[in-house]
Write a protein that holds these residues in place. Structure first.
Motif, PDB file in Angstrom:
ATOM      1  N   GLU A 148      -6.967  69.030  40.162  1.00  0.00           N
ATOM      2  CA  GLU A 148      -5.816  68.285  40.670  1.00  0.00           C
ATOM      3  C   GLU A 148      -4.590  68.514  39.787  1.00  0.00           C
ATOM      4  OE1 GLU A 148      -4.605  63.769  42.007  1.00  0.00           O
ATOM      5  OE2 GLU A 148      -6.721  64.281  41.751  1.00  0.00           O
ATOM      6  N   TRP A 149      -4.801  68.569  38.487  1.00  0.00           N
ATOM      7  CA  TRP A 149      -3.698  68.793  37.556  1.00  0.00           C
ATOM      8  C   TRP A 149      -3.047  70.151  37.813  1.00  0.00           C
ATOM      9  CZ3 TRP A 149      -2.504  72.090  33.452  1.00  0.00           C
ATOM     10  CH2 TRP A 149      -1.459  71.647  32.629  1.00  0.00           C
ATOM     11  N   PHE A 150      -3.862  71.187  38.018  1.00  0.00           N
ATOM     12  CA  PHE A 150      -3.313  72.517  38.308  1.00  0.00           C
ATOM     13  C   PHE A 150      -2.630  72.569  39.668  1.00  0.00           C
ATOM     14  CE2 PHE A 150      -6.033  74.224  34.884  1.00  0.00           C
ATOM     15  CZ  PHE A 150      -5.099  75.038  34.254  1.00  0.00           C
ATOM     16  N   SER A 151      -2.913  71.602  40.529  1.00  0.00           N
ATOM     17  CA  SER A 151      -2.260  71.575  41.839  1.00  0.00           C
ATOM     18  C   SER A 151      -0.865  70.964  41.780  1.00  0.00           C
ATOM     19  CB  SER A 151      -3.106  70.796  42.842  1.00  0.00           C
ATOM     20  OG  SER A 151      -2.993  69.404  42.638  1.00  0.00           O
ATOM     21  N   SER A 152      -0.547  70.288  40.679  1.00  0.00           N
ATOM     22  CA  SER A 152       0.746  69.610  40.632  1.00  0.00           C
ATOM     23  C   SER A 152       1.584  69.955  39.407  1.00  0.00           C
ATOM     24  CB  SER A 152       0.545  68.096  40.685  1.00  0.00           C
ATOM     25  OG  SER A 152      -0.204  67.674  39.566  1.00  0.00           O
ATOM     26  N   VAL A 153       0.981  70.600  38.438  1.00  0.00           N
ATOM     27  CA  VAL A 153       1.675  70.860  37.179  1.00  0.00           C
ATOM     28  C   VAL A 153       2.817  71.860  37.355  1.00  0.00           C
ATOM     29  CG1 VAL A 153       0.212  72.770  36.427  1.00  0.00           C
ATOM     30  CG2 VAL A 153       1.288  71.318  34.745  1.00  0.00           C
ATOM     31  N   ASN A 154       3.847  71.665  36.565  1.00  0.00           N
ATOM     32  CA  ASN A 154       4.962  72.601  36.525  1.00  0.00           C
ATOM     33  C   ASN A 154       5.137  73.064  35.089  1.00  0.00           C
ATOM     34  OD1 ASN A 154       5.905  72.558  39.291  1.00  0.00           O
ATOM     35  ND2 ASN A 154       6.456  70.442  38.894  1.00  0.00           N
ATOM     36  N   TYR A 155       4.629  74.246  34.802  1.00  0.00           N
ATOM     37  CA  TYR A 155       4.766  74.814  33.463  1.00  0.00           C
ATOM     38  C   TYR A 155       6.202  75.251  33.235  1.00  0.00           C
ATOM     39  CZ  TYR A 155      -0.142  75.103  32.126  1.00  0.00           C
ATOM     40  OH  TYR A 155      -1.420  74.808  31.742  1.00  0.00           O
ATOM     41  N   THR A 156       6.581  75.353  31.967  1.00  0.00           N
ATOM     42  CA  THR A 156       7.924  75.838  31.654  1.00  0.00           C
ATOM     43  C   THR A 156       8.033  77.332  31.916  1.00  0.00           C
ATOM     44  OG1 THR A 156       7.269  76.098  29.347  1.00  0.00           O
ATOM     45  CG2 THR A 156       8.388  74.051  29.942  1.00  0.00           C
ATOM     46  N   THR A 157       6.921  78.042  31.795  1.00  0.00           N
ATOM     47  CA  THR A 157       6.934  79.473  32.120  1.00  0.00           C
ATOM     48  C   THR A 157       5.807  79.788  33.096  1.00  0.00           C
ATOM     49  OG1 THR A 157       5.470  80.109  30.312  1.00  0.00           O
ATOM     50  CG2 THR A 157       7.835  80.087  29.839  1.00  0.00           C
ATOM     51  N   MET A 158       6.093  80.685  33.997  1.00  0.00           N
ATOM     52  CA  MET A 158       5.101  81.064  34.997  1.00  0.00           C
ATOM     53  C   MET A 158       3.924  81.782  34.348  1.00  0.00           C
ATOM     54  SD  MET A 158       4.719  80.482  37.946  1.00  0.00           S
ATOM     55  CE  MET A 158       3.432  80.797  39.041  1.00  0.00           C
ATOM     56  N   SER A 159       4.183  82.564  33.317  1.00  0.00           N
ATOM     57  CA  SER A 159       3.090  83.291  32.676  1.00  0.00           C
ATOM     58  C   SER A 159       2.104  82.327  32.013  1.00  0.00           C
ATOM     59  CB  SER A 159       3.623  84.296  31.659  1.00  0.00           C
ATOM     60  OG  SER A 159       4.313  83.641  30.622  1.00  0.00           O
ATOM     61  N   GLU A 160       2.615  81.223  31.487  1.00  0.00           N
ATOM     62  CA  GLU A 160       1.733  80.223  30.874  1.00  0.00           C
ATOM     63  C   GLU A 160       0.817  79.607  31.926  1.00  0.00           C
ATOM     64  OE1 GLU A 160       1.996  76.314  27.949  1.00  0.00           O
ATOM     65  OE2 GLU A 160       3.814  77.028  28.917  1.00  0.00           O
ATOM     66  N   TYR A 161       1.383  79.243  33.073  1.00  0.00           N
ATOM     67  CA  TYR A 161       0.593  78.674  34.171  1.00  0.00           C
ATOM     68  C   TYR A 161      -0.470  79.676  34.615  1.00  0.00           C
ATOM     69  CZ  TYR A 161      -0.583  76.771  38.776  1.00  0.00           C
ATOM     70  OH  TYR A 161      -1.255  76.278  39.873  1.00  0.00           O
ATOM     71  N   ALA A 162      -0.064  80.928  34.831  1.00  0.00           N
ATOM     72  CA  ALA A 162      -0.998  81.950  35.300  1.00  0.00           C
ATOM     73  C   ALA A 162      -2.120  82.164  34.287  1.00  0.00           C
ATOM     74  CB  ALA A 162      -0.256  83.260  35.570  1.00  0.00           C
ATOM     75  N   GLY A 163      -1.778  82.227  33.011  1.00  0.00           N
ATOM     76  CA  GLY A 163      -2.787  82.444  31.981  1.00  0.00           C
ATOM     77  C   GLY A 163      -3.776  81.300  31.865  1.00  0.00           C
TER      78      GLY A 163
END
Length: 100
Positions: free
Chosen positions: A49-64
């Motif tokens: 659920e957290w990964f469904s709503s989180v907004n990382y500051t960088t896209m690469s961080e989210y992807a990693g």
């Protein structure tokens, strides 16, 4: 079935796979879906659920981070039916990561 027809079918299947995740929003929707998979470990559902709503500051961080999490999910029995989709998602995440 002729070899040419098999190749065409195989290419269409590959094309369909690539269309599963056209955007980060598609990935987030999939993660929300996974949060509803019945599993004893509620922490896993919460992380989905957290990964469904989180907004990382960088896209690469989210992807990693999501790639690492998907690799963990791949080893959990309750998520075994999603292995095909996990493989595609990992490829998409690697492409996103490579862009940054």
């Amino acid at each position: 079935m002729s070899r040419c027809i098999k190749t065409i079918i195989k290419n269409k299947e590959k094309q369909r796979k690539r269309e599963l995740f056209k955007s980060v929003e598609d990935i987030k929707k999939f993660m929300l879906l996974l949060s509803h998979v019945p599993i004893e470990d509620t922490k896993i559902s919460e992380e989905c659920e957290w990964f469904s709503s989180v907004n990382y500051t960088t896209m690469s961080e989210y992807a990693g981070e999501l790639k690492k999490f998907i690799e963990r999910l791949s080893n959990i029995k309750e998520f075994s039916s999603y292995s095909f989709i996990f493989d595609e998602l990992k490829r998409v995440l690697m492409n996103i990561f490579a862009q940054y």
